[in-house]
Design a protein around this motif. Structure first.
Motif, PDB file in Angstrom:
ATOM      1  N   ASN A  17      43.735  31.828  31.562  1.00  0.00           N
ATOM      2  CA  ASN A  17      42.197  32.160  31.059  1.00  0.00           C
ATOM      3  C   ASN A  17      42.153  31.104  29.289  1.00  0.00           C
ATOM      4  O   ASN A  17      41.332  30.264  29.545  1.00  0.00           O
ATOM      5  CB  ASN A  17      41.706  33.695  30.794  1.00  0.00           C
ATOM      6  N   ASP A  25      37.322  35.955  29.318  1.00  0.00           N
ATOM      7  CA  ASP A  25      37.486  36.587  31.028  1.00  0.00           C
ATOM      8  C   ASP A  25      36.574  35.885  32.251  1.00  0.00           C
ATOM      9  O   ASP A  25      36.275  36.781  33.326  1.00  0.00           O
ATOM     10  CB  ASP A  25      36.713  38.235  31.143  1.00  0.00           C
ATOM     11  N   PHE A  26      36.848  34.578  31.948  1.00  0.00           N
ATOM     12  CA  PHE A  26      35.890  33.517  32.796  1.00  0.00           C
ATOM     13  C   PHE A  26      36.721  34.450  34.276  1.00  0.00           C
ATOM     14  O   PHE A  26      36.355  34.099  35.504  1.00  0.00           O
ATOM     15  CB  PHE A  26      36.182  32.092  32.460  1.00  0.00           C
ATOM     16  N   LYS A  28      38.823  36.771  34.735  1.00  0.00           N
ATOM     17  CA  LYS A  28      38.767  37.812  35.541  1.00  0.00           C
ATOM     18  C   LYS A  28      37.271  38.331  36.634  1.00  0.00           C
ATOM     19  O   LYS A  28      37.217  38.582  37.398  1.00  0.00           O
ATOM     20  CB  LYS A  28      38.769  38.337  33.962  1.00  0.00           C
ATOM     21  N   GLU A  29      36.296  37.423  35.708  1.00  0.00           N
ATOM     22  CA  GLU A  29      34.636  37.444  36.386  1.00  0.00           C
ATOM     23  C   GLU A  29      34.933  36.864  37.175  1.00  0.00           C
ATOM     24  O   GLU A  29      33.735  37.415  38.684  1.00  0.00           O
ATOM     25  CB  GLU A  29      33.661  37.345  35.361  1.00  0.00           C
ATOM     26  N   TYR A  30      35.709  35.477  38.106  1.00  0.00           N
ATOM     27  CA  TYR A  30      35.415  35.126  38.954  1.00  0.00           C
ATOM     28  C   TYR A  30      37.019  35.203  40.196  1.00  0.00           C
ATOM     29  O   TYR A  30      35.776  35.639  41.201  1.00  0.00           O
ATOM     30  CB  TYR A  30      36.585  33.473  38.485  1.00  0.00           C
ATOM     31  N   HIS A  32      36.990  39.015  40.284  1.00  0.00           N
ATOM     32  CA  HIS A  32      37.422  40.566  40.348  1.00  0.00           C
ATOM     33  C   HIS A  32      38.124  41.157  40.559  1.00  0.00           C
ATOM     34  O   HIS A  32      37.995  42.605  40.745  1.00  0.00           O
ATOM     35  CB  HIS A  32      36.458  41.089  39.832  1.00  0.00           C
TER      36      HIS A  32
END
Ligand code: AKG
Ligand code: FE2
Length: 192
Positions: A17, A25-26, A28-30, A32
Protein backbone atom coordinates in the motif's frame (compact mmCIF):
# COMPACT_ATOMS: atom_id res chain seq x y z
CA UNK A 1 0.14 -21.14 11.70
CA UNK A 2 -2.76 -19.95 9.52
CA UNK A 3 -3.64 -16.88 11.68
CA UNK A 4 0.03 -15.85 11.75
CA UNK A 5 0.24 -16.05 7.98
CA UNK A 6 -2.96 -13.98 7.71
CA UNK A 7 -1.28 -11.37 9.87
CA UNK A 8 1.89 -11.54 7.77
CA UNK A 9 -0.23 -11.10 4.64
CA UNK A 10 -1.75 -7.97 6.17
CA UNK A 11 1.73 -6.61 6.88
CA UNK A 12 2.84 -7.34 3.30
CA UNK A 13 -0.33 -5.63 2.04
CA UNK A 14 0.41 -2.56 4.16
CA UNK A 15 3.96 -2.36 2.79
CA UNK A 16 2.62 -2.66 -0.77
CA UNK A 17 0.00 0.00 0.00
CA UNK A 18 2.73 2.42 1.05
CA UNK A 19 5.12 1.50 -1.78
CA UNK A 20 2.30 2.14 -4.26
CA UNK A 21 1.76 5.58 -2.72
CA UNK A 22 -1.87 4.81 -1.86
CA UNK A 23 -3.62 6.61 1.02
CA UNK A 24 -3.01 4.89 4.40
CA UNK A 25 -4.96 1.62 4.74
CA UNK A 26 -6.46 1.94 1.25
CA UNK A 27 -5.74 -1.70 0.35
CA UNK A 28 -6.82 -2.86 3.80
CA UNK A 29 -10.18 -1.17 3.42
CA UNK A 30 -10.58 -2.58 -0.10
CA UNK A 31 -9.64 -6.06 1.13
CA UNK A 32 -11.17 -6.43 4.58
CA UNK A 33 -12.56 -9.98 4.25
CA UNK A 34 -10.23 -12.89 4.95
CA UNK A 35 -12.62 -15.76 4.14
CA UNK A 36 -11.02 -16.62 0.75
CA UNK A 37 -7.49 -16.99 2.13
CA UNK A 38 -6.17 -20.54 1.98
CA UNK A 39 -3.03 -22.51 2.42
CA UNK A 40 -1.53 -25.65 0.88
CA UNK A 41 1.16 -27.98 2.18
CA UNK A 42 3.12 -29.38 -0.75
CA UNK A 43 5.43 -32.33 -1.15
CA UNK A 44 7.60 -32.71 -4.24
CA UNK A 45 9.20 -36.07 -4.91
CA UNK A 46 12.81 -36.13 -6.15
CA UNK A 47 13.40 -35.48 -9.84
CA UNK A 48 13.78 -38.47 -12.11
CA UNK A 49 16.48 -38.87 -14.79
CA UNK A 50 14.16 -37.34 -17.37
CA UNK A 51 11.90 -34.96 -15.46
CA UNK A 52 12.47 -32.25 -12.86
CA UNK A 53 9.34 -30.13 -13.17
CA UNK A 54 7.76 -29.42 -9.78
CA UNK A 55 5.34 -26.68 -10.76
CA UNK A 56 5.61 -25.18 -14.22
CA UNK A 57 6.09 -21.45 -14.80
CA UNK A 58 3.05 -19.46 -13.64
CA UNK A 59 1.74 -16.43 -11.80
CA UNK A 60 -0.61 -16.74 -8.84
CA UNK A 61 -4.14 -15.42 -9.27
CA UNK A 62 -4.67 -14.04 -5.76
CA UNK A 63 -3.37 -10.90 -4.05
CA UNK A 64 -0.09 -11.84 -2.33
CA UNK A 65 1.39 -15.32 -1.79
CA UNK A 66 3.64 -16.27 1.11
CA UNK A 67 5.91 -19.26 0.56
CA UNK A 68 7.84 -21.15 3.20
CA UNK A 69 10.17 -23.71 1.64
CA UNK A 70 12.44 -26.21 3.34
CA UNK A 71 16.23 -26.36 2.97
CA UNK A 72 16.04 -28.34 -0.30
CA UNK A 73 15.02 -25.21 -2.25
CA UNK A 74 13.82 -25.28 -5.84
CA UNK A 75 11.62 -22.17 -6.01
CA UNK A 76 12.74 -19.92 -8.86
CA UNK A 77 11.57 -16.49 -9.97
CA UNK A 78 11.88 -15.11 -13.49
CA UNK A 79 13.57 -11.74 -13.84
CA UNK A 80 14.43 -10.19 -17.20
CA UNK A 81 13.89 -13.56 -18.86
CA UNK A 82 16.28 -15.41 -16.49
CA UNK A 83 15.39 -17.89 -13.77
CA UNK A 84 16.78 -16.88 -10.38
CA UNK A 85 16.79 -19.51 -7.59
CA UNK A 86 15.22 -18.33 -4.33
CA UNK A 87 17.90 -19.62 -1.95
CA UNK A 88 16.29 -21.17 1.13
CA UNK A 89 17.21 -19.75 4.52
CA UNK A 90 15.79 -20.64 7.94
CA UNK A 91 12.79 -18.53 9.03
CA UNK A 92 12.52 -16.84 5.64
CA UNK A 93 9.14 -16.22 4.07
CA UNK A 94 9.03 -15.47 0.34
CA UNK A 95 6.48 -12.79 -0.56
CA UNK A 96 5.20 -13.00 -4.12
CA UNK A 97 3.01 -10.32 -5.63
CA UNK A 98 0.11 -11.92 -7.48
CA UNK A 99 -2.35 -10.99 -10.24
CA UNK A 100 -4.83 -8.91 -8.21
CA UNK A 101 -2.14 -6.41 -7.21
CA UNK A 102 -0.93 -6.27 -10.81
CA UNK A 103 -4.43 -5.33 -11.98
CA UNK A 104 -5.24 -2.89 -9.16
CA UNK A 105 -1.92 -1.11 -9.72
CA UNK A 106 -2.47 -1.10 -13.51
CA UNK A 107 0.85 -2.96 -13.99
CA UNK A 108 2.83 -0.71 -11.66
CA UNK A 109 3.63 -3.89 -9.72
CA UNK A 110 4.03 -7.12 -11.66
CA UNK A 111 2.77 -10.52 -10.59
CA UNK A 112 5.83 -12.71 -9.92
CA UNK A 113 6.48 -15.37 -12.55
CA UNK A 114 7.77 -18.40 -10.69
CA UNK A 115 8.20 -22.17 -10.86
CA UNK A 116 9.50 -25.04 -8.77
CA UNK A 117 12.32 -27.28 -9.96
CA UNK A 118 12.68 -30.62 -8.21
CA UNK A 119 16.02 -31.63 -6.78
CA UNK A 120 17.73 -34.85 -7.94
CA UNK A 121 17.84 -36.80 -4.74
CA UNK A 122 15.67 -35.17 -2.11
CA UNK A 123 11.99 -34.64 -1.52
CA UNK A 124 11.00 -31.03 -1.01
CA UNK A 125 8.31 -29.62 1.28
CA UNK A 126 6.74 -26.19 1.23
CA UNK A 127 3.77 -24.23 2.47
CA UNK A 128 2.08 -21.70 0.22
CA UNK A 129 -0.37 -19.27 1.79
CA UNK A 130 -2.65 -17.46 -0.64
CA UNK A 131 -3.68 -14.09 0.77
CA UNK A 132 -6.74 -13.39 -1.34
CA UNK A 133 -9.78 -11.15 -1.65
CA UNK A 134 -13.46 -11.93 -1.28
CA UNK A 135 -15.05 -13.81 -4.17
CA UNK A 136 -17.61 -11.14 -4.99
CA UNK A 137 -15.08 -8.32 -4.95
CA UNK A 138 -14.79 -6.32 -8.16
CA UNK A 139 -11.22 -6.04 -9.43
CA UNK A 140 -10.16 -3.26 -11.77
CA UNK A 141 -7.27 -0.79 -11.88
CA UNK A 142 -7.60 1.84 -9.14
CA UNK A 143 -8.28 5.44 -10.27
CA UNK A 144 -4.96 6.44 -8.65
CA UNK A 145 -3.21 4.51 -11.46
CA UNK A 146 -5.58 5.45 -14.27
CA UNK A 147 -7.78 8.53 -14.60
CA UNK A 148 -6.10 10.46 -11.77
CA UNK A 149 -2.80 10.29 -13.66
CA UNK A 150 -4.22 10.35 -17.18
CA UNK A 151 -3.53 6.69 -17.96
CA UNK A 152 -5.85 4.21 -19.59
CA UNK A 153 -6.78 1.06 -17.66
CA UNK A 154 -4.78 -1.93 -18.86
CA UNK A 155 -7.48 -4.38 -17.69
CA UNK A 156 -11.23 -4.54 -17.80
CA UNK A 157 -12.92 -5.18 -14.48
CA UNK A 158 -13.96 -8.62 -13.28
CA UNK A 159 -15.37 -10.43 -10.30
CA UNK A 160 -12.62 -12.23 -8.39
CA UNK A 161 -14.59 -15.48 -8.15
CA UNK A 162 -15.11 -15.57 -11.94
CA UNK A 163 -11.36 -15.39 -12.53
CA UNK A 164 -10.76 -18.09 -9.92
CA UNK A 165 -13.39 -20.32 -11.52
CA UNK A 166 -11.64 -20.01 -14.89
CA UNK A 167 -8.27 -20.79 -13.34
CA UNK A 168 -9.79 -23.83 -11.66
CA UNK A 169 -11.16 -24.95 -15.01
CA UNK A 170 -7.64 -24.74 -16.45
CA UNK A 171 -6.83 -27.51 -13.97
CA UNK A 172 -9.95 -29.65 -14.18
CA UNK A 173 -10.23 -29.39 -17.98
CA UNK A 174 -6.72 -28.56 -19.23
CA UNK A 175 -6.96 -27.06 -22.72
CA UNK A 176 -5.27 -29.13 -25.39
CA UNK A 177 -3.35 -26.08 -26.55
CA UNK A 178 -1.29 -24.46 -23.74
CA UNK A 179 -2.00 -21.11 -25.41
CA UNK A 180 -5.61 -21.45 -24.27
CA UNK A 181 -4.77 -21.64 -20.56
CA UNK A 182 -6.51 -18.65 -18.99
CA UNK A 183 -4.40 -16.20 -17.02
CA UNK A 184 -4.71 -12.51 -16.23
CA UNK A 185 -4.08 -11.48 -19.85
CA UNK A 186 -7.65 -12.71 -20.44
CA UNK A 187 -8.78 -9.33 -19.03
CA UNK A 188 -6.05 -7.22 -20.63
CA UNK A 189 -7.15 -4.23 -22.70
CA UNK A 190 -5.27 -2.87 -25.63
CA UNK A 191 -4.17 0.64 -24.66
CA UNK A 192 -2.66 1.68 -27.99
O1 AKG B 1 6.05 -24.82 -3.49
C1 AKG B 1 6.41 -23.67 -3.72
O2 AKG B 1 7.50 -23.22 -3.34
C2 AKG B 1 5.56 -22.74 -4.55
C3 AKG B 1 4.19 -23.26 -4.84
C4 AKG B 1 3.47 -22.39 -5.83
O3 AKG B 1 4.02 -21.62 -6.55
C5 AKG B 1 1.99 -22.49 -5.93
O4 AKG B 1 1.40 -23.39 -5.29
O5 AKG B 1 1.39 -21.66 -6.62
FE1 FE2 C 1 2.63 -20.18 -7.36
Amino acid sequence: MFPYLCKTGEIAEKILNDCLGLPPDFLKEYNHDRSWDFMVALRYFPATETENNGIAEHEDGNCVTLVIQDEVGGLEVKKDGKWIPVVPAPCNIVVNISDVIQVLSNNKFKSATHRVVRSKDKSRHSFAFFYSIKGDKWVEPFPQFTKEIGELPKYRGFMYKDYQAMRMRNKTHPPSNPRDVINITHYALSTS
